[in-house]
Design an enzyme around this catalytic site. Structure first.
Site, mmCIF file in Angstrom:
data_model
loop_
_atom_site.group_PDB
_atom_site.id
_atom_site.type_symbol
_atom_site.label_atom_id
_atom_site.label_comp_id
_atom_site.label_asym_id
_atom_site.label_seq_id
_atom_site.Cartn_x
_atom_site.Cartn_y
_atom_site.Cartn_z
ATOM 1 N N ALA A 27 0.866 -1.172 0.000
ATOM 2 C CA ALA A 27 0.000 0.000 0.000
ATOM 3 C C ALA A 27 0.908 1.230 0.000
ATOM 4 O O ALA A 27 2.074 1.149 0.391
ATOM 5 C CB ALA A 27 -0.889 -0.007 1.228
ATOM 6 N N GLY B 173 0.284 -4.825 1.019
ATOM 7 C CA GLY B 173 -0.941 -4.747 0.216
ATOM 8 C C GLY B 173 -0.766 -5.353 -1.167
ATOM 9 O O GLY B 173 -1.735 -5.849 -1.754
ATOM 10 N N GLU C 106 -1.294 -8.905 -0.641
ATOM 11 C CA GLU C 106 -2.732 -9.115 -0.416
ATOM 12 C C GLU C 106 -3.517 -9.047 -1.725
ATOM 13 O O GLU C 106 -4.458 -9.819 -1.941
ATOM 14 C CB GLU C 106 -3.262 -8.094 0.602
ATOM 15 N N GLU D 51 4.940 -5.235 7.084
ATOM 16 C CA GLU D 51 4.212 -4.319 7.971
ATOM 17 C C GLU D 51 4.810 -4.231 9.374
ATOM 18 O O GLU D 51 4.780 -3.184 10.003
ATOM 19 C CB GLU D 51 2.730 -4.724 8.070
HETATM 20 C C1 HXC Z 1 5.204 4.256 -1.271
HETATM 21 C C2 HXC Z 1 7.003 3.187 -2.203
HETATM 22 C C3 HXC Z 1 6.562 1.947 -1.672
HETATM 23 C C4 HXC Z 1 5.347 1.944 -0.910
HETATM 24 C C5 HXC Z 1 8.384 1.604 -2.754
HETATM 25 N N1 HXC Z 1 8.128 2.918 -2.869
HETATM 26 N N2 HXC Z 1 7.450 0.997 -2.035
HETATM 27 N N3 HXC Z 1 6.312 4.308 -2.011
HETATM 28 N N4 HXC Z 1 4.708 3.120 -0.735
HETATM 29 N N5 HXC Z 1 4.862 0.826 -0.383
HETATM 30 C C6 HXC Z 1 8.933 3.925 -3.594
HETATM 31 C C7 HXC Z 1 10.206 4.266 -2.866
HETATM 32 O O1 HXC Z 1 9.968 5.208 -1.846
HETATM 33 C C8 HXC Z 1 11.043 4.849 -3.990
HETATM 34 O O2 HXC Z 1 10.617 6.161 -4.240
HETATM 35 C C9 HXC Z 1 10.622 3.998 -5.190
HETATM 36 O O3 HXC Z 1 9.362 3.416 -4.817
HETATM 37 C C10 HXC Z 1 11.603 2.893 -5.492
HETATM 38 O O4 HXC Z 1 11.811 2.136 -4.305
HETATM 39 P P1 HXC Z 1 13.274 1.892 -3.649
HETATM 40 O O5 HXC Z 1 13.062 1.700 -2.202
HETATM 41 O O6 HXC Z 1 14.230 2.929 -4.107
HETATM 42 O O7 HXC Z 1 13.674 0.508 -4.370
HETATM 43 P P2 HXC Z 1 14.601 -0.637 -3.780
HETATM 44 O O8 HXC Z 1 15.816 -0.063 -3.115
HETATM 45 O O9 HXC Z 1 14.797 -1.610 -4.884
HETATM 46 O O10 HXC Z 1 13.742 -1.334 -2.625
HETATM 47 C C11 HXC Z 1 12.556 -2.025 -2.950
HETATM 48 C C12 HXC Z 1 11.742 -2.322 -1.668
HETATM 49 C C13 HXC Z 1 11.496 -1.008 -0.902
HETATM 50 C C14 HXC Z 1 12.506 -3.317 -0.777
HETATM 51 C C15 HXC Z 1 10.434 -2.983 -2.118
HETATM 52 O O11 HXC Z 1 10.976 -0.057 -1.817
HETATM 53 C C16 HXC Z 1 10.523 -1.139 0.218
HETATM 54 O O12 HXC Z 1 10.884 -1.644 1.285
HETATM 55 N N6 HXC Z 1 9.288 -0.660 0.009
HETATM 56 C C17 HXC Z 1 8.268 -0.653 1.043
HETATM 57 C C18 HXC Z 1 7.676 -2.056 1.231
HETATM 58 C C19 HXC Z 1 6.629 -2.068 2.321
HETATM 59 O O13 HXC Z 1 6.925 -1.779 3.490
HETATM 60 N N7 HXC Z 1 5.420 -2.430 1.954
HETATM 61 C C20 HXC Z 1 4.303 -2.546 2.903
HETATM 62 C C21 HXC Z 1 3.571 -1.253 2.956
HETATM 63 S S1 HXC Z 1 2.322 -1.293 4.216
HETATM 64 P P3 HXC Z 1 11.678 7.353 -4.462
HETATM 65 O O14 HXC Z 1 10.814 8.562 -4.581
HETATM 66 O O15 HXC Z 1 12.587 7.328 -3.287
HETATM 67 O O16 HXC Z 1 12.374 6.974 -5.744
HETATM 68 C C22 HXC Z 1 1.050 -2.104 3.536
HETATM 69 C C23 HXC Z 1 -0.174 -2.231 4.410
HETATM 70 C C24 HXC Z 1 -1.308 -2.826 3.651
HETATM 71 O O17 HXC Z 1 1.074 -2.548 2.448
HETATM 72 C C25 HXC Z 1 -2.578 -2.532 4.357
HETATM 73 C C26 HXC Z 1 -3.776 -2.849 3.520
HETATM 74 C C27 HXC Z 1 -3.981 -1.989 2.328
#
Ligand code: HXC
Length: 257
Positions: free
Chosen positions: A65, A108, A111, A131
């Site tokens: 998400a 998400g 999911e 998460e």
């Molecule tokens: C917003 C995101 C994002 C996310 C990645 N990006 N995931 N932005 N929300 N979930 C953005 C980064 O900020 C970055 O933007 C760009 O995408 C590229 O990502 P990088 O981190 O530079 O890439 P990389 O180094 O290859 O790392 C990949 C990754 C990492 C390991 C997947 O991006 C990451 O940890 N993302 C978050 C994963 C996460 O925590 N997901 C769960 C979210 S909570 P910029 O602007 O810096 O280039 C959730 C709750 C669900 O999903 C609830 C129900 C709906």
């Protein structure tokens, strides 16, 4: 068709949906879920579309998400926005949804993958629920769907440690149906969807309905439910056509009625 976070197209009997926010690894914003639901419901209502294929553009399926969107939200914001109503509508789609996952399917994004009916994964795909590293937990069905799919202890281990598992591990756990070389992923998913497109649409539809009931119902209730759907198909033209074609030793021509 005026979507800004997804791309849709029709290829023969297939409704194609591509997640299209590659710069943020297809982070799922509220708007994106709304567009996904509109696209799926649109295809559900198109007589010519027999199956839906969902995949991600860029280097990931979806990395979760949209964290930027959620970071400052409150409990009451979620309640008033009815945060998960569109997610709920995703699971009401009647046609087969084939998910094709490459790169990351996290939070998400995982999911969303779990709400597909069949999952194809590229060998480079990674699945997980990060998460716990953000001080939250899955909220769009992760703790429920994964547990029903792979069992309590395996689900707890995976969601607690927050680590990514490989496509191969996901396949071994039964989360993924098929592993595919990355360059063939979407083609293989389409091929399977095309195979489904040749089957009786009402059969596919009521099979999905019945199998989904098996997840919630007791065996007895589920069997009663299945039976009613079995009976129901004998009111369809396709049942007459399918059985007649068998007897006449020819291919059936299904019309979805
Ligand atoms: C917003 C995101 C994002 C996310 C990645 N990006 N995931 N932005 N929300 N979930 C953005 C980064 O900020 C970055 O933007 C760009 O995408 C590229 O990502 P990088 O981190 O530079 O890439 P990389 O180094 O290859 O790392 C990949 C990754 C990492 C390991 C997947 O991006 C990451 O940890 N993302 C978050 C994963 C996460 O925590 N997901 C769960 C979210 S909570 P910029 O602007 O810096 O280039 C959730 C709750 C669900 O999903 C609830 C129900 C709906």
């Amino acid at each position: 068709d005026n979507f800004s976070h997804i791309l849709i197209s029709v290829e023969g009997p297939l409704g194609m949906v591509q997640l299209n926010r590659p710069k943020v690894l297809n982070a799922i914003s509220r708007e994106m879920v709304g567009e996904l639901v509109s696209a799926f419901e649109h295809f559900d209502n198109c007589d010519d579309v027999r199956a839906i294929v969902l995949y991600g553009g860029g280097r990931a399926f979806a990395a979760g998400a949209d964290i930027d969107e959620m970071a400052n939200e409150s409990t009451i914001d979620f309640e008033l926005l009815n945060q998960f109503s569109d997610w709920d509508r995703l699971s009401k789609v009647k046609k087969p949804i084939i998910g094709a996952v490459h790169g990351f399917a996290l939070g998400g994004g995982f999911e969303l993958a779990l709400s597909c009916d069949i999952l194809f994964a590229a060998e480079d795909a990674k699945f997980g629920f990060p998460e716990v590293n953000l001080g939250v937990m899955p909220g769009a069905g992760g703790t429920q769907r994964l547990t029903k799919l792979i069992g309590r202890t395996r689900a707890l281990e995976w969601i607690w440690d927050g680590e990514m598992r490989t496509a191969k591990e996901a396949k071994e756990l039964g989360v993924v149906n098929r592993l595919v070389a990355p360059e063939l992923l979407v083609d293989e998913a389409k091929k399977y969807a095309m195979k489904l497109a040749s089957k009786a649409p009402l059969s596919l539809r009521l099979i999905k309905d019945s199998v989904n009931k098996a997840v919630d119902y007791s065996l007895y209730e589920g069997m009663q439910y299945e039976r009613k759907n079995f009976y129901l198909l004998f009111s369809s033209e396709d049942q007459k056509e399918g059985m007649k074609a068998f007897i006449e030793k020819r291919k059936p021509h299904f019309r979805g009625r």
